[in-house]
Design a protein around this motif. Sequence first.
Motif, short mmCIF file in Angstrom:
data_model
loop_
_atom_site.label_atom_id
_atom_site.label_comp_id
_atom_site.label_asym_id
_atom_site.label_seq_id
_atom_site.Cartn_x
_atom_site.Cartn_y
_atom_site.Cartn_z
N PHE A 89 0.81 -1.22 0.00
CA PHE A 89 0.00 0.00 0.00
C PHE A 89 0.84 1.27 0.00
CE2 PHE A 89 -2.92 -3.22 1.63
CZ PHE A 89 -3.98 -3.03 0.78
N LEU A 90 2.02 1.21 -0.59
CA LEU A 90 2.85 2.41 -0.71
C LEU A 90 2.11 3.45 -1.54
CD1 LEU A 90 6.35 0.79 -1.30
CD2 LEU A 90 5.47 1.82 0.80
N GLY A 91 1.92 4.62 -0.98
CA GLY A 91 1.21 5.70 -1.66
C GLY A 91 -0.30 5.53 -1.72
N TYR A 92 -0.83 4.48 -1.11
CA TYR A 92 -2.26 4.19 -1.21
C TYR A 92 -3.11 5.27 -0.55
CZ TYR A 92 -6.58 1.51 -1.29
OH TYR A 92 -7.87 1.09 -1.51
N ARG A 93 -2.73 5.69 0.65
CA ARG A 93 -3.53 6.72 1.35
C ARG A 93 -3.61 8.00 0.54
NH1 ARG A 93 -1.07 4.53 6.54
NH2 ARG A 93 -2.84 3.47 7.49
N GLU A 94 -2.50 8.37 -0.11
CA GLU A 94 -2.50 9.58 -0.94
C GLU A 94 -3.42 9.42 -2.14
OE1 GLU A 94 0.29 7.98 0.11
OE2 GLU A 94 1.02 9.42 1.59
N LYS A 95 -3.42 8.21 -2.75
CA LYS A 95 -4.30 7.96 -3.89
C LYS A 95 -5.76 8.01 -3.46
CE LYS A 95 -1.10 5.11 -6.50
NZ LYS A 95 -0.80 3.76 -6.99
N VAL A 96 -6.07 7.43 -2.30
CA VAL A 96 -7.44 7.47 -1.80
C VAL A 96 -7.86 8.91 -1.54
CG1 VAL A 96 -8.93 6.85 0.15
CG2 VAL A 96 -7.46 5.12 -0.88
N ALA A 97 -7.00 9.69 -0.90
CA ALA A 97 -7.32 11.10 -0.60
C ALA A 97 -7.56 11.89 -1.87
CB ALA A 97 -6.20 11.73 0.23
N ALA A 98 -6.72 11.69 -2.89
CA ALA A 98 -6.89 12.41 -4.16
C ALA A 98 -8.18 11.99 -4.86
CB ALA A 98 -5.69 12.17 -5.06
N GLY A 99 -8.46 10.71 -4.90
CA GLY A 99 -9.70 10.23 -5.51
C GLY A 99 -10.93 10.72 -4.78
N PHE A 100 -10.85 10.75 -3.44
CA PHE A 100 -11.96 11.22 -2.64
C PHE A 100 -12.21 12.71 -2.85
CE2 PHE A 100 -13.88 12.64 1.39
CZ PHE A 100 -15.04 11.88 1.35
N ALA A 101 -11.15 13.49 -2.97
CA ALA A 101 -11.29 14.93 -3.24
C ALA A 101 -12.02 15.14 -4.56
CB ALA A 101 -9.92 15.60 -3.26
N GLY A 102 -11.71 14.33 -5.57
CA GLY A 102 -12.42 14.41 -6.84
C GLY A 102 -13.88 14.04 -6.70
N LEU A 103 -14.17 13.02 -5.88
CA LEU A 103 -15.54 12.62 -5.64
C LEU A 103 -16.31 13.75 -4.96
CD1 LEU A 103 -17.92 10.66 -5.40
CD2 LEU A 103 -16.84 9.75 -3.33
N LEU A 104 -15.71 14.40 -3.98
CA LEU A 104 -16.40 15.51 -3.31
C LEU A 104 -16.74 16.62 -4.30
CD1 LEU A 104 -14.45 15.87 0.05
CD2 LEU A 104 -16.67 14.82 -0.32
N ARG A 105 -15.80 16.94 -5.20
CA ARG A 105 -16.08 17.96 -6.22
C ARG A 105 -17.26 17.53 -7.11
NH1 ARG A 105 -10.52 18.11 -6.13
NH2 ARG A 105 -10.32 16.75 -7.94
N GLU A 106 -17.29 16.27 -7.46
CA GLU A 106 -18.36 15.75 -8.31
C GLU A 106 -19.71 15.79 -7.58
OE1 GLU A 106 -19.05 11.72 -10.87
OE2 GLU A 106 -17.00 12.40 -10.56
N LEU A 107 -19.71 15.40 -6.31
CA LEU A 107 -20.94 15.39 -5.52
C LEU A 107 -21.47 16.81 -5.31
CD1 LEU A 107 -20.10 12.74 -2.78
CD2 LEU A 107 -21.61 12.45 -4.75
N GLY A 108 -20.58 17.77 -5.25
CA GLY A 108 -20.99 19.16 -5.03
C GLY A 108 -21.24 19.95 -6.30
N GLY A 109 -20.86 19.38 -7.43
CA GLY A 109 -20.97 20.10 -8.71
C GLY A 109 -22.37 20.04 -9.29
N PRO A 110 -22.53 20.66 -10.45
CA PRO A 110 -23.84 20.66 -11.11
C PRO A 110 -24.22 19.25 -11.57
CG PRO A 110 -22.20 21.65 -12.53
CD PRO A 110 -21.53 21.37 -11.22
N GLU A 111 -25.50 19.03 -11.68
CA GLU A 111 -25.98 17.70 -12.10
C GLU A 111 -25.81 17.49 -13.57
OE1 GLU A 111 -29.68 16.42 -10.40
OE2 GLU A 111 -29.40 17.83 -8.79
#
Length: 111
Positions: A89-111
Amino acid sequence: MKTLAEAAGVVPRPPDEVFERLRGWLTAGGHPMRMDVDADRGFVAVQGGWWYRGEYRVTADPAGSRVEHRVVNAAEWGRWGVPLANRFFLGYREKVAAGFAGLLRELGGPE
């Protein structure tokens, strides 16, 4: 189950709306996964493969909705092999954090 990564953030939308958008996003992934949903608690989990389980919780926040994500090792057999199969899991937490940040932008963006 051992927690491998966690992330959280706020989306400027009501919890019910964020929860439904999240559930739609999870089902659109095209990966064969089992989904557990408890809409009353704002909880959804997806599990696929032999070890992966992603858990999400959506709760009210003064700025909209707080979304929490947790990745756990849910392997019932060969639990010891999960880190080996995933290069420890080298770098895994960073990848999860980056992917999650993208998900938050998508959830908050226009439909």
